[in-house]
Design a protein around this motif. Structure first.
Motif, PDB file in Angstrom:
ATOM      1  N   THR A  60      43.040  34.033 -41.751  1.00 43.17           N
ATOM      2  CA  THR A  60      44.212  34.987 -41.260  1.00 43.17           C
ATOM      3  C   THR A  60      44.624  34.736 -39.981  1.00 43.17           C
ATOM      4  OG1 THR A  60      41.973  35.916 -39.946  1.00 43.17           O
ATOM      5  CG2 THR A  60      42.622  37.162 -42.049  1.00 43.17           C
ATOM      6  N   SER A  61      44.305  33.272 -39.389  1.00 40.89           N
ATOM      7  CA  SER A  61      45.170  33.126 -38.248  1.00 40.89           C
ATOM      8  C   SER A  61      46.534  32.353 -38.690  1.00 40.89           C
ATOM      9  CB  SER A  61      44.315  31.789 -37.643  1.00 40.89           C
ATOM     10  OG  SER A  61      43.052  32.067 -37.090  1.00 40.89           O
ATOM     11  N   TRP A  62      46.801  32.204 -39.789  1.00 41.51           N
ATOM     12  CA  TRP A  62      47.994  31.952 -40.194  1.00 41.51           C
ATOM     13  C   TRP A  62      49.007  32.858 -39.533  1.00 41.51           C
ATOM     14  CZ3 TRP A  62      50.066  27.568 -41.582  1.00 41.51           C
ATOM     15  CH2 TRP A  62      49.406  26.730 -42.521  1.00 41.51           C
ATOM     16  N   GLN A  63      48.828  34.081 -39.273  1.00 39.51           N
ATOM     17  CA  GLN A  63      49.595  34.996 -38.833  1.00 39.51           C
ATOM     18  C   GLN A  63      49.945  34.748 -37.327  1.00 39.51           C
ATOM     19  OE1 GLN A  63      50.669  37.832 -40.289  1.00 39.51           O
ATOM     20  NE2 GLN A  63      51.889  38.962 -38.794  1.00 39.51           N
ATOM     21  N   LEU A  64      48.819  34.228 -36.437  1.00 38.81           N
ATOM     22  CA  LEU A  64      49.074  33.726 -35.278  1.00 38.81           C
ATOM     23  C   LEU A  64      50.085  32.598 -34.923  1.00 38.81           C
ATOM     24  CD1 LEU A  64      45.354  34.046 -33.919  1.00 38.81           C
ATOM     25  CD2 LEU A  64      47.189  35.486 -33.478  1.00 38.81           C
ATOM     26  N   LEU A  77      52.160  31.069 -37.514  1.00 43.73           N
ATOM     27  CA  LEU A  77      53.506  31.459 -37.858  1.00 43.73           C
ATOM     28  C   LEU A  77      54.279  32.523 -36.885  1.00 43.73           C
ATOM     29  CD1 LEU A  77      52.789  31.689 -41.817  1.00 43.73           C
ATOM     30  CD2 LEU A  77      53.698  29.726 -40.477  1.00 43.73           C
ATOM     31  N   ALA A  78      53.709  33.364 -36.354  1.00 46.92           N
ATOM     32  CA  ALA A  78      54.307  34.319 -35.450  1.00 46.92           C
ATOM     33  C   ALA A  78      54.988  33.497 -34.389  1.00 46.92           C
ATOM     34  CB  ALA A  78      53.645  35.463 -35.117  1.00 46.92           C
ATOM     35  N   THR A  79      54.308  32.403 -33.884  1.00 42.76           N
ATOM     36  CA  THR A  79      54.538  31.671 -32.782  1.00 42.76           C
ATOM     37  C   THR A  79      55.637  30.810 -33.021  1.00 42.76           C
ATOM     38  OG1 THR A  79      52.255  31.828 -31.947  1.00 42.76           O
ATOM     39  CG2 THR A  79      53.778  30.273 -31.010  1.00 42.76           C
ATOM     40  N   LEU A  80      55.488  30.052 -34.393  1.00 36.70           N
ATOM     41  CA  LEU A  80      56.584  29.146 -34.877  1.00 36.70           C
ATOM     42  C   LEU A  80      57.888  29.958 -34.817  1.00 36.70           C
ATOM     43  CD1 LEU A  80      54.463  26.910 -37.282  1.00 36.70           C
ATOM     44  CD2 LEU A  80      55.185  26.181 -34.949  1.00 36.70           C
ATOM     45  N   GLN A  81      57.736  31.162 -35.393  1.00 41.32           N
ATOM     46  CA  GLN A  81      59.070  32.046 -35.818  1.00 41.32           C
ATOM     47  C   GLN A  81      59.637  32.029 -34.483  1.00 41.32           C
ATOM     48  OE1 GLN A  81      59.738  35.783 -38.397  1.00 41.32           O
ATOM     49  NE2 GLN A  81      58.608  36.435 -36.525  1.00 41.32           N
ATOM     50  N   HIS A 127      46.346  33.150 -48.215  1.00 41.83           N
ATOM     51  CA  HIS A 127      46.572  33.715 -46.630  1.00 41.83           C
ATOM     52  C   HIS A 127      47.837  33.168 -46.019  1.00 41.83           C
ATOM     53  CE1 HIS A 127      42.489  35.045 -45.810  1.00 41.83           C
ATOM     54  NE2 HIS A 127      41.966  34.170 -46.334  1.00 41.83           N
ATOM     55  N   LEU A 128      48.404  32.163 -46.283  1.00 37.59           N
ATOM     56  CA  LEU A 128      49.868  31.696 -45.731  1.00 37.59           C
ATOM     57  C   LEU A 128      50.758  32.527 -46.528  1.00 37.59           C
ATOM     58  CD1 LEU A 128      51.503  29.747 -44.756  1.00 37.59           C
ATOM     59  CD2 LEU A 128      51.276  28.180 -46.822  1.00 37.59           C
ATOM     60  N   ILE A 129      50.734  32.817 -47.436  1.00 37.46           N
ATOM     61  CA  ILE A 129      51.841  33.694 -48.246  1.00 37.46           C
ATOM     62  C   ILE A 129      51.886  35.310 -47.559  1.00 37.46           C
ATOM     63  CG2 ILE A 129      52.592  35.131 -50.514  1.00 37.46           C
ATOM     64  CD1 ILE A 129      53.249  31.983 -50.543  1.00 37.46           C
ATOM     65  N   ASN A 130      50.561  35.692 -47.513  1.00 40.63           N
ATOM     66  CA  ASN A 130      50.384  37.018 -46.849  1.00 40.63           C
ATOM     67  C   ASN A 130      50.851  37.041 -45.510  1.00 40.63           C
ATOM     68  OD1 ASN A 130      49.285  37.906 -49.071  1.00 40.63           O
ATOM     69  ND2 ASN A 130      47.100  37.888 -48.365  1.00 40.63           N
ATOM     70  N   ALA A 131      50.627  35.973 -44.692  1.00 44.24           N
ATOM     71  CA  ALA A 131      51.116  35.705 -43.387  1.00 44.24           C
ATOM     72  C   ALA A 131      52.631  35.810 -43.284  1.00 44.24           C
ATOM     73  CB  ALA A 131      50.433  34.517 -42.454  1.00 44.24           C
TER      74      ALA A 131
END
Length: 1051
Positions: free
Chosen positions: A666-670, A672-676, A737-741
């Motif tokens: 679930t850390s993909w969310q953290l 990818l949000a930062t990279l965005q 997880h990656l797709i969901n994030a």
């Protein structure tokens, strides 16, 4: 040349006789008895040489008589004679021709010389030669020789003192080397020693061999002397310092650990003598608090003494390193004491040597593992490992808090050294590594190589007064200790994980039908909670040096990956959050990070989110600014800046996601949000295929980039693309997880883009496309969530957002159809329909630009994969035929272009069951009222279709009849009746009837040109191909088709 060779023996005899003659000459007048003894000795030597074939053995047997003249010579106390005699005795010793009795006499003579203060250096040399070349000295004689050396160590002459100290160290080593050699000789011989009872008597233990007894008695007395008690064995000691005693204890413990581990008697000494002694001597250091008033307490607290304390810590380090398994309880006490020495109330020098000692432990992974297993993982035990980590964290934090006394230098350092924190806008950048926090600047120095603990103050054995600690030294050691701690944990856990993997592989080989149920990895549960608390949330934001920042980032990356592998979600997210925050501008209000930080321990340092404006002054303010851009918010206010440090942290974040994506969950969310947000600030925009390229902002101030970061942008873009390309190596769960994030990020971007036509963030959509393109080999598992979300994006009111949604969706559909699946799509109808279904769903979207993209995609599919559509034809034809009069000429023209391609190129390749759909679609284009030419051309297409029916009539008939049979059978099985147009006419006739019916509909079109063309085509078709119909079918043609067209002729 060997001492036993004939030449050496001959030379020895000559030299001894020469020494005796010289002694005789020197004593001729003043000491006649010595002269006579020397002359008798010459005769004795000659007799031994004549009577014995083994001369050395003969000399040793008679050594008491041989050395007697020399002993008498020493008794004269004449310097010249004494020196001559001592040299002769040393020569005999070096050839090992001294017996035990002779050795005792020699030691007695040396003792007398020592008491008279004669030839002290020669005495030490003689003792050393005796003990290193011979093993004949034991028990009381050995103790007397050692005491002699100790006594000489405490004379008033510095040269003698230092020589004696070196001799004592060497003699102590020799005593234990003899024991090791003795053990080696008896190795393999099984003995049954009686069980060792609590032994406190003053005599040696009876179960030990001679050399072991000597070593035992010596070590026991060293403990006694350090404890200021009378020795049992070293009789005659008059003086002893604790510092020297502790040094000797440390050298023995460090050099001969196997002695204490293999012999119960020595283990007993360790437990019952050494450990209580160390704890007792530590007492003043524990009780003392810097700055406390002694008048408040009736008994003043003894002040810590640097030489003792430093040596005690050295002993403790050795005890923990070598004897941890033997002294589990005692080591718990030592470690707890060590942690207490890091308190801010302790003197600075004591804290410095304590942190050096902690660092020595941190570079030994096996010890860290033992601490966790023996303490932290036990329910009611002291959490030693946790306390060490917390103590290091508190220690570093305390260095930034200005105390009442002790570390005031750190406050004035910035002004004195031109530190960056005081420079403001006009300040100059410093190149010195440091940490800065709230105006306090602490320099960072190189104290050791990674993985090794090179101490400075623990090695100051010659200092009596506490040394002054340079500013930044303690911080540097603590920082190195934390980094080595992470390396130690990593080494330990990776070793355990590899062992577990090997065990799993072996189990599967031997038990292929059983499921592997591993035991939980040891030594991890205790480590998981505390390690991240400090190094992340305090040091990283306040590091001013690239190398130090890189070390912290590596440590955080390593720990995040480890926690991920072990399924420890909270610490994993804590590490990742720290890296994410450091990647963004200070005070950047990013919700996902703020909520994540709120869930962490209250001890963790976190940035308070503020409104996104120009950055406020902070520890980051001196960093090199490399980019200025707009924040990614619904209502941007001002600008934000990125520093070189932010970019450095961003690279680490990319590295983490690239190399350890499988454990992010679930850390993909953290991540990818930062990279965005970083991508947005840097002005990177999506290009073909989902890759991000430098682009210009559509509105608002353009992004300002320095030359340095401009050259970095293509590299960052490439790394970003490689990150999502590497998703092909993730397992299915990680990929989800990656797709969901990405979908979650995209939903946020969609929410932000509502109500305005600003440039939206397309990062998530672009990366969904990139991820889908590289995972075509398993597209089935991600197709529904991926396309389902992109269909939502296609309906967004923001034109740019939905344009990219359609671009991504159509690109994925085309790539999916072009990919060489196994089995091929031609043999996998379900997968083909799955891939084409989103294309049909786009027909429900009302936006014309999306329908245009959809039809362009259909056209490209027909041009590239039209021959292989097979069962997908109904779907494709349905998309082409889904036109409405309100959709505009452009869309209808594109759709009709697709239909023309189908009729001209693909009628022979599609299933015959689809021919009726082609007729319906062609008819629908004739009925549309936007473009007259298309209506007329579609009538021509119906004529072409009829011509195709005529030419391929037989083949079409056979295929349709086969299909009719199959459908009839299915209907009977279900108890239903077959329902199709114009039933019960034969299938091929039904196809013709559908064609005539469509032309019939066009015959009543309101437009005259269409009616005329349709009527002519209808009757021409009937006239040309009517003979193919069966007689009952003619009835339907006459009464249902032609009659329905009558009114068309009168309009």
């Amino acid at each position: 040349m060997s001492t036993s060779s004939p030449e050496a023996v001959k030379k020895l005899l000559e030299n001894v006789q020469t020494d005796l003659r010289s002694l005789s000459m020197e004593c001729k007048k003043k000491f006649p008895p010595v002269k006579e003894a020397a002359e008798s000795g010459i005769v004795k030597i000659k007799t031994i040489a004549a009577r014995n074939t083994d001369v050395l053995a003969g000399l040793k047997e008679n050594s008491s008589e041989v050395v007697q003249p020399f002993l008498m010579g020493c008794g004269t106390k004449e310097p010249k004679i004494t020196q001559l005699c001592l040299a002769a005795i040393q020569r005999l010793m070096s050839h090992e021709v001294v017996s035990e009795a002779a050795a005792g006499n020699i030691i007695n003579m040396l003792w007398q010389l020592m008491e008279n203060g004669l030839e002290e250096l020669k005495l030490l040399q003689t003792v050393l030669v005796l003990l290193t070349t011979n093993t004949v000295v034991h028990d009381e004689v050995l103790s007397k020789a050692i005491v002699l050396c100790f006594r000489l160590h405490f004379t008033k002459d510095n040269i003698t003192n230092n020589t004696a100290a070196a001799t004592v160290r060497q003699v102590v080593t020799v005593v234990f080397e003899r024991m090791v050699a003795e053990d080696e000789r008896f190795k393999g011989i099984v003995e049954q020693p009686p069980p060792v009872q609590g032994n406190t008597n003053r005599r040696s233990v009876s179960t030990l061999r001679p050399s072991a007894k000597d070593a035992y008695m010596l070590f026991q007395d060293l403990c006694q002397l350090v404890n200021a008690d009378a020795p049992y064995w070293l009789v005659g000691m008059t003086e002893m310092t604790r510092t020297f005693g502790l040094e000797l204890l440390e050298s023995v413990l460090n050099d001969f650990p196997e002695v204490f581990l293999q012999h119960q008697e020595f283990s007993f000494l360790l437990k019952e003598r050494v450990c209580p002694l160390v704890i007792k001597l530590f007492s003043p250091n524990i009780k003392f608090r810097q700055g406390s008033s002694s008048a408040a307490s009736p008994a003043p607290v003894e002040k810590p003494y640097f030489p003792i304390c430093m040596r005690l810590l050295r002993v403790v380090s050795v005890l923990i390193k070598h004897f941890y398994s033997l002294l589990v309880t005692e080591c718990e006490i030592f470690l707890s004491l060590l942690v207490k020495f890091l308190d801010g109330e302790k003197p600075q020098w004591l804290r410095a040597v304590a942190v050096e000692s902690v660092h020595r432990l941190c570079v030994q992974p096996h010890l860290l593992r033992s601490f966790c297993q023996s303490y932290d993982m036990k329910q009611h035990s002291t959490k030693v490992f946790r306390d060490i980590v917390n103590a290091l964290g508190s220690f570093i934090q305390s260095l930034f808090i200005v105390p009442n006394a002790g570390n005031a230098a750190a406050v004035s350092a910035p002004a004195a050294q031109g530190a960056p924190g005081t420079g403001g806008a006009g300040g100059t950048l410093t190149t010195q590594a440091a940490f800065e926090y709230r105006g306090i600047w602490i320099p960072l120095m190189t104290v050791s190589v990674q993985g090794s603990a090179k101490a400075t103050y623990l090695e100051m054995l010659d200092k009596v007064e506490p040394p002054s600690i340079p500013e930044g030294y303690a911080m540097s050691v603590a920082f190195s200790a934390l980094l080595d701690l992470v390396r130690g944990i990593t080494t330990m856990i990776e070793n355990e994980l590899s062992l577990e993997e090997e065990a799993a592989a072996e189990f599967r080989e031997t038990h292929p039908d059983e499921e592997w149920n591993p035991q939980p990895v040891h030594a991890t549960q205790a480590q998981k909670r505390e390690t991240y608390i400090f190094v992340n949330f305090f040091l990283l934001p306040h590091s001013t040096d690239e190398a130090a920042t890189e070390n912290i980032l590596k440590a955080e990356l390593t720990m995040a990956a480890l926690c991920g592998r072990l399924g420890l979600v909270t610490p994993r997210d804590a590490f990742i959050t720290a890296i994410c925050k450091a990647s963004l501008p200070p005070h950047y209000a990013l919700t996902v990070l703020s909520s994540s930080a709120a869930n962490l321990s209250s001890k963790a340092y976190s940035i308070q989110g503020q409104s996104v404006q120009i950055i406020s002054p902070s520890s980051e303010s001196h960093q090199q600014v490399v980019a200025v851009g707009q924040p990614l918010t619904a209502q941007p206010q001002g600008t934000v800046v990125l520093t070189a440090k932010n970019i450095q942290c961003m690279r680490t974040l990319l590295n983490l996601a690239h190399c350890h994506g499988a454990v992010l969950g679930t850390s993909w969310q953290l991540v990818l949000a930062t990279l965005q947000h970083l991508v947005w600030i840097l002005g990177l925009k999506p290009a073909v295929g989902g890759a991000l390229k430098p682009g210009r902002a559509v509105e608002g101030p353009s992004t300002v980039l320095t030359t340095a970061v401009m050259t970095d942008l293509p590299v960052i873009s490439n790394i970003l693309s490689r990150l999502f390309e590497s998703s092909q190596y993730l397992d299915d769960v990680s990929l989800h997880h990656l797709i969901n994030a990405l979908c979650s990020l995209s939903l946020e971007a969609m929410e932000m883009a509502y109500g305005n036509n600003k440039e939206p963030s397309l990062f998530a959509v672009a990366k969904l496309l990139e991820t889908g393109l590289v995972n075509m080999d398993r597209i089935e598992i991600l197709w529904r969530p991926l396309t389902g979300h992109l269909l939502e994006v296609c309906q967004h009111p923001n034109s740019r957002m939905r344009e990219w949604g359609a671009e991504a969706l159509t690109a994925l559909i085309k790539a999916g159809l072009a990919y060489k699946h196994d089995p091929p799509l031609a043999q996998n109808q379900r997968l083909q329909l799955l891939l084409l279904n989103p294309l049909r769903e786009l027909s429900n979207v009302l936006h014309a630009d999306i329908r245009q993209k959809q039809l362009e995609c259909v056209l490209q599919i027909l041009q590239s994969q039209g021959d292989g559509l097979g069962p997908g034809w109904p779907l494709v034809l349905g998309v082409i035929g889904a036109i409405r009069n309100d959709q505009g000429e452009s869309l209808i023209r594109t759709a009709f272009q697709c239909l023309q391609l189908v009729v001209t190129d693909f009628l022979p390749t599609m299933p015959c069951t689809c021919l009726q759909i082609v007729v319906d679609v062609a008819g629908s284009f004739g009925l549309q009222n936007q473009e007259l030419n298309i209506s007329l051309t579609s009538i021509g297409l119906l004529w072409n279709i009829s011509d195709y029916f005529f030419q391929r009539g037989e083949a079409i008939t056979q295929e349709l009849e086969r299909e009719e049979e199959a459908q009839q059978k299915q209907a009977q099985e279900k108890g239903e009746t077959l329902n199709r147009p114009f039933h019960p006419a034969p299938p091929f006739d039904c196809l013709w009837l559908c064609l005539y019916a469509k032309l019939g509909e066009l015959c009543v079109d309101p437009r005259p040109a269409v009616r005329k063309s349709a009527g002519q085509t209808l009757f021409s078709t009937i006239a040309a191909h009517g003979t193919l119909l069966q007689q009952p079918t003619w009835h339907i043609v006459v009464w249902k088709v032609t009659t329905s067209t009558k009114k068309g002729f009168f309009i």
